[in-house]
Motif scaffolding. Structure first.
Motif, PDB file in Angstrom:
ATOM      1  N   LEU A   1      -8.532  -4.755   5.534  1.00 50.37           N
ATOM      2  CA  LEU A   1      -7.947  -4.551   4.434  1.00 50.37           C
ATOM      3  C   LEU A   1      -8.725  -3.646   3.582  1.00 50.37           C
ATOM      4  CD1 LEU A   1      -6.273  -7.044   4.652  1.00 50.37           C
ATOM      5  CD2 LEU A   1      -6.903  -7.780   2.042  1.00 50.37           C
ATOM      6  N   THR A   2      -8.612  -2.354   3.146  1.00 47.68           N
ATOM      7  CA  THR A   2      -9.546  -1.500   2.667  1.00 47.68           C
ATOM      8  C   THR A   2      -9.494  -1.641   0.922  1.00 47.68           C
ATOM      9  OG1 THR A   2      -7.862   0.656   2.599  1.00 47.68           O
ATOM     10  CG2 THR A   2      -8.576  -0.001   4.076  1.00 47.68           C
ATOM     11  N   ASP A   3     -10.737  -0.586  -0.026  1.00 44.52           N
ATOM     12  CA  ASP A   3     -10.569  -0.468  -0.923  1.00 44.52           C
ATOM     13  C   ASP A   3      -9.551   0.553  -1.694  1.00 44.52           C
ATOM     14  OD1 ASP A   3     -12.855  -3.003  -0.938  1.00 44.52           O
ATOM     15  OD2 ASP A   3     -13.984  -1.102  -0.961  1.00 44.52           O
ATOM     16  N   VAL A   4      -8.671   1.663  -0.940  1.00 46.26           N
ATOM     17  CA  VAL A   4      -8.116   2.779  -0.885  1.00 46.26           C
ATOM     18  C   VAL A   4      -6.310   1.427  -1.714  1.00 46.26           C
ATOM     19  CG1 VAL A   4      -7.296   4.716   0.132  1.00 46.26           C
ATOM     20  CG2 VAL A   4      -9.278   3.998   1.290  1.00 46.26           C
TER      21      VAL A   4
ATOM     22  N   ALA B   1      -2.465 -14.344  -1.652  1.00 49.08           N
ATOM     23  CA  ALA B   1      -2.803 -14.000  -2.901  1.00 49.08           C
ATOM     24  C   ALA B   1      -2.910 -12.799  -3.674  1.00 49.08           C
ATOM     25  CB  ALA B   1      -4.408 -14.275  -3.059  1.00 49.08           C
ATOM     26  N   ALA B   2      -1.763 -12.515  -4.594  1.00 50.65           N
ATOM     27  CA  ALA B   2      -1.846 -10.775  -5.142  1.00 50.65           C
ATOM     28  C   ALA B   2      -2.385 -10.428  -5.873  1.00 50.65           C
ATOM     29  CB  ALA B   2      -0.469 -11.486  -5.835  1.00 50.65           C
ATOM     30  N   LEU B   3      -3.279 -11.422  -6.542  1.00 48.72           N
ATOM     31  CA  LEU B   3      -3.825 -11.524  -7.560  1.00 48.72           C
ATOM     32  C   LEU B   3      -6.175 -11.096  -7.199  1.00 48.72           C
ATOM     33  CD1 LEU B   3      -3.103 -13.107 -10.500  1.00 48.72           C
ATOM     34  CD2 LEU B   3      -2.942 -10.865 -10.002  1.00 48.72           C
ATOM     35  N   THR B   4      -5.764 -10.972  -5.554  1.00 45.83           N
ATOM     36  CA  THR B   4      -6.858 -11.317  -5.311  1.00 45.83           C
ATOM     37  C   THR B   4      -7.050  -9.842  -4.191  1.00 45.83           C
ATOM     38  OG1 THR B   4      -6.453 -13.524  -4.112  1.00 45.83           O
ATOM     39  CG2 THR B   4      -8.500 -12.094  -2.163  1.00 45.83           C
ATOM     40  N   PRO B   5      -8.679  -9.387  -4.976  1.00 47.68           N
ATOM     41  CA  PRO B   5      -8.812  -7.682  -4.577  1.00 47.68           C
ATOM     42  C   PRO B   5      -9.501  -7.926  -3.115  1.00 47.68           C
ATOM     43  CG  PRO B   5     -10.103  -9.261  -6.159  1.00 47.68           C
ATOM     44  CD  PRO B   5      -9.437 -10.139  -5.851  1.00 47.68           C
TER      45      PRO B   5
ATOM     46  N   THR C   1     -17.429   1.532   7.442  1.00 50.42           N
ATOM     47  CA  THR C   1     -16.110   2.362   6.819  1.00 50.42           C
ATOM     48  C   THR C   1     -15.358   3.338   6.245  1.00 50.42           C
ATOM     49  OG1 THR C   1     -13.779   2.964   6.639  1.00 50.42           O
ATOM     50  CG2 THR C   1     -14.330   0.722   6.809  1.00 50.42           C
ATOM     51  N   ARG C   2     -15.859   4.191   5.406  1.00 50.74           N
ATOM     52  CA  ARG C   2     -15.952   4.265   3.915  1.00 50.74           C
ATOM     53  C   ARG C   2     -14.468   4.302   3.368  1.00 50.74           C
ATOM     54  NH1 ARG C   2     -11.077   8.592   3.655  1.00 50.74           N
ATOM     55  NH2 ARG C   2     -11.022   9.167   5.657  1.00 50.74           N
ATOM     56  N   LEU C   3     -13.642   3.659   4.488  1.00 52.40           N
ATOM     57  CA  LEU C   3     -12.793   2.998   3.310  1.00 52.40           C
ATOM     58  C   LEU C   3     -13.019   1.630   2.634  1.00 52.40           C
ATOM     59  CD1 LEU C   3      -9.780   3.336   6.487  1.00 52.40           C
ATOM     60  CD2 LEU C   3     -10.239   4.872   4.068  1.00 52.40           C
ATOM     61  N   ALA C   4     -13.810   1.267   2.921  1.00 53.31           N
ATOM     62  CA  ALA C   4     -14.251   0.354   2.375  1.00 53.31           C
ATOM     63  C   ALA C   4     -16.023  -0.244   2.295  1.00 53.31           C
ATOM     64  CB  ALA C   4     -13.571  -1.289   2.683  1.00 53.31           C
TER      65      ALA C   4
ATOM     66  N   THR D   1      -1.915 -10.533   7.261  1.00 51.51           N
ATOM     67  CA  THR D   1      -2.249 -10.330   5.959  1.00 51.51           C
ATOM     68  C   THR D   1      -1.062  -9.139   5.227  1.00 51.51           C
ATOM     69  OG1 THR D   1      -2.545  -7.849   6.831  1.00 51.51           O
ATOM     70  CG2 THR D   1      -4.372 -10.011   6.495  1.00 51.51           C
ATOM     71  N   ALA D   2      -0.356  -9.348   5.548  1.00 52.32           N
ATOM     72  CA  ALA D   2       1.489  -9.138   4.555  1.00 52.32           C
ATOM     73  C   ALA D   2       1.293  -9.730   3.685  1.00 52.32           C
ATOM     74  CB  ALA D   2       2.458  -9.363   5.278  1.00 52.32           C
ATOM     75  N   GLY D   3       1.221  -8.953   2.227  1.00 56.75           N
ATOM     76  CA  GLY D   3       1.105  -9.587   1.313  1.00 56.75           C
ATOM     77  C   GLY D   3       0.040  -9.823   0.600  1.00 56.75           C
ATOM     78  N   TRP D   4      -1.013  -9.332   1.523  1.00 55.88           N
ATOM     79  CA  TRP D   4      -1.715  -9.789   0.930  1.00 55.88           C
ATOM     80  C   TRP D   4      -3.270  -8.967  -0.446  1.00 55.88           C
ATOM     81  CZ3 TRP D   4      -5.928 -13.718   0.503  1.00 55.88           C
ATOM     82  CH2 TRP D   4      -5.646 -15.298   1.215  1.00 55.88           C
ATOM     83  N   ALA D   5      -4.196  -8.776  -1.058  1.00 62.24           N
ATOM     84  CA  ALA D   5      -4.470  -7.353  -1.695  1.00 62.24           C
ATOM     85  C   ALA D   5      -3.012  -6.450  -1.734  1.00 62.24           C
ATOM     86  CB  ALA D   5      -5.340  -7.237  -1.535  1.00 62.24           C
ATOM     87  N   PRO D   6      -2.102  -6.433  -2.379  1.00 62.68           N
ATOM     88  CA  PRO D   6      -0.786  -5.411  -2.220  1.00 62.68           C
ATOM     89  C   PRO D   6      -1.497  -4.311  -3.809  1.00 62.68           C
ATOM     90  CG  PRO D   6      -0.591  -7.505  -4.246  1.00 62.68           C
ATOM     91  CD  PRO D   6      -1.596  -7.788  -3.435  1.00 62.68           C
ATOM     92  N   GLY D   7      -1.070  -3.532  -2.934  1.00 64.04           N
ATOM     93  CA  GLY D   7      -1.226  -1.773  -3.839  1.00 64.04           C
ATOM     94  C   GLY D   7      -2.755  -1.362  -2.844  1.00 64.04           C
TER      95      GLY D   7
END
Length: 264
Positions: free
Chosen positions: A253-256, A7-11, A74-77, A27-33
């Motif tokens: 998947l992190t928030d970074v 899901a490219a637009l899934t945060p 974790t501080r990453l998320a 998870t490849a392709g999930w939350a790109p960026g």
């Protein structure tokens, strides 16, 4: 696979909520960026061995965060839960795989120290932006991963072989793939090898040790990056009494943002 497409637009926080509810997908392709991370948790009396192993093998094991014993945040998320927010986990006892739960809460221990290690999925959005095709995502498969004949530098009680991920890349774009990933050493950096897999002791690309076989297109060259599954190979080789990891290809998947780890 559940049939869900990445899901490219899934945060990231929404993706983690899906995984927490039992969605089990690579998870490849999930939350790109957004940065993805490998996870390995060991009892506190093994933590220094893992810390030194990562320090001596920074390309396959670039550490992004280390928790306090027993912590599942974790501080990453900051709003995440490391016990439940990965699509699938692996439980190891004396180097043997004993379970693959989608929720590791019942396996969590008060003495676990968790290492979050950079993942090559993080640089894939930049590869795609530069025109490098991602065959495993095109084919709806997990990335291919292989145990190599290259030993890692041992540390304390921990030793094992280098594991690599492989992406078929059009020959004309191999230099681009090298340039893009070299700028992101915190998520494995430049490839360790391209071309003949036999140079890494890999006999058959159609039979990966982890993940799925990925079909190359005419003109593609196999390109190999150091992989964060390397600590799992070390767990199998070194046989600590207990360890908890992510399942290969199913990352945290992190928030970074990826840019945080890109050298300008």
């Amino acid at each position: 696979m559940t049939g869900l497409e990445p899901a490219a637009l899934t945060p990231p926080h929404e993706a983690r909520a899906l995984f927490r509810s039992g969605t089990d997908v690579p998870t490849a392709g999930w939350a790109p960026g957004h940065t993805q991370a490998n996870l390995v948790a060991v009892p506190a009396d093994w933590a220094e061995d893992v810390r030194q192993f990562c320090a001596r093998n920074p390309q396959p094991c670039p550490v992004l965060d280390v928790t306090e014993p027993g912590s599942f945040t974790t501080r990453l998320a900051p709003a995440s839960d490391l016990r439940s927010d990965v699509p699938r986990y692996r439980i190891w006892e004396n180097g043997e795989l004993v379970a693959e739960p989608v929720d590791a809460t019942d396996w969590w221990r008060a003495d676990l120290v968790t290492f979050l290690i950079g993942c090559s999925f993080t640089f894939e959005s930049q590869l795609a932006a530069e025109g490098v095709p991602l065959r495993h995502i095109e084919q709806g498969r997990n990335v291919s991963m292989y145990v190599t004949n290259r030993p890692c530098r041992p540390a304390g009680r921990l030793s094992g072989p280098l594991v690599v991920s492989m992406r078929p890349v059009p020959a004309a774009l191999v230099a681009t793939a090298c340039r893009v990933t070299r700028a992101m050493p915190a998520v494995h950096g430049a490839p360790v090898h391209s071309g003949d897999p036999a140079a890494l002791g890999i006999k058959d690309l159609s039979r990966p040790d982890f993940g799925d076989p990925v079909v190359a297109e005419p003109g593609d060259v196999p390109v190999f990056w150091a992989c964060g599954v390397t600590p799992q190979a070390a767990v199998m080789a070194s046989r600590p009494p207990f360890a908890l990891t992510h399942a290969p290809g199913r990352m945290f998947l992190t928030d970074v943002r990826d840019e945080h780890y890109r050298i300008r």
